[in-house]
Scaffold this motif. Sequence first.
Motif, short mmCIF file in Angstrom:
data_model
loop_
_atom_site.label_atom_id
_atom_site.label_comp_id
_atom_site.label_asym_id
_atom_site.label_seq_id
_atom_site.Cartn_x
_atom_site.Cartn_y
_atom_site.Cartn_z
N MET A 7 2.02 9.16 -9.10
CA MET A 7 3.53 7.95 -8.84
C MET A 7 2.52 7.26 -8.01
O MET A 7 1.61 7.93 -7.15
N HIS A 8 2.68 5.97 -7.14
CA HIS A 8 2.51 5.06 -5.86
C HIS A 8 3.66 5.61 -4.91
O HIS A 8 4.46 5.25 -5.58
N PHE A 9 3.50 6.15 -3.86
CA PHE A 9 4.71 6.47 -3.40
C PHE A 9 5.34 5.58 -2.59
O PHE A 9 6.61 5.67 -2.74
N GLU A 10 4.96 4.45 -1.98
CA GLU A 10 4.97 3.74 -0.90
C GLU A 10 6.19 2.28 -2.18
O GLU A 10 6.89 1.95 -2.43
N GLN A 11 5.59 2.48 -3.29
CA GLN A 11 6.44 1.02 -4.29
C GLN A 11 6.87 2.39 -5.07
O GLN A 11 7.85 1.80 -5.78
N SER A 12 7.27 3.52 -5.54
CA SER A 12 8.53 3.93 -5.58
C SER A 12 8.12 3.87 -7.23
O SER A 12 8.97 3.40 -7.87
N ALA A 13 6.77 4.03 -7.41
CA ALA A 13 6.50 3.32 -9.36
C ALA A 13 5.98 4.75 -9.88
O ALA A 13 5.18 5.10 -9.40
N GLU A 48 -3.44 -4.37 -2.41
CA GLU A 48 -2.71 -4.33 -3.13
C GLU A 48 -2.23 -2.81 -3.52
O GLU A 48 -1.33 -2.34 -4.28
N ASP A 49 -3.52 -1.80 -4.01
CA ASP A 49 -3.99 -0.49 -4.82
C ASP A 49 -3.69 0.08 -3.28
O ASP A 49 -3.42 1.44 -4.04
N LYS A 50 -3.86 -0.53 -2.43
CA LYS A 50 -3.41 0.90 -0.81
C LYS A 50 -2.60 1.69 -1.16
O LYS A 50 -1.29 0.94 -1.35
N GLY A 51 -2.99 2.45 -0.32
CA GLY A 51 -1.33 3.56 -0.25
C GLY A 51 -1.48 4.60 -0.63
O GLY A 51 -2.94 5.60 -0.98
N ARG A 52 -0.57 5.40 -0.87
CA ARG A 52 -0.44 6.77 -0.81
C ARG A 52 -0.09 7.37 -2.07
O ARG A 52 0.89 6.70 -3.39
N TYR A 53 -0.29 8.15 -3.09
CA TYR A 53 -0.56 8.29 -4.67
C TYR A 53 -0.03 9.77 -4.53
O TYR A 53 -0.50 10.54 -3.97
N MET A 54 0.32 9.85 -4.81
CA MET A 54 1.24 11.32 -5.55
C MET A 54 1.33 12.17 -7.07
O MET A 54 1.88 11.41 -7.75
N CYS A 55 0.64 13.13 -7.44
CA CYS A 55 0.53 13.45 -8.25
C CYS A 55 1.08 14.95 -8.38
O CYS A 55 2.00 15.28 -7.35
#
Length: 78
Positions: A7-13, A48-55
């Motif tokens: 998931m892309h955390f900040e984008q809730s995606a 726009e890809d920058k940010g926190r990612y979650m596995c």
Amino acid sequence: MTPVAWMHFEQSAILTVHNHVITRNPRISVTHDKHRTWFLHISNVQEEDKGRYMCQINTVTAKTQFGYLHVVGKLIWA
């Protein structure tokens, strides 16, 4: 095999679930080594890809791992 999601955390995606890419972004893909390691791939990385990612590993008690992607500049081909 236990389902894994990226998931892309900040984008809730939700980007991927197991081997399936959920996002409509064609630059996103996922692979694994058939054991315990899953890789999220982003081709042609953009600002726009920058940010926190979650596995997240979807076990009885979900296990999560976070990473942060910094985008520092443009690659210019000569």
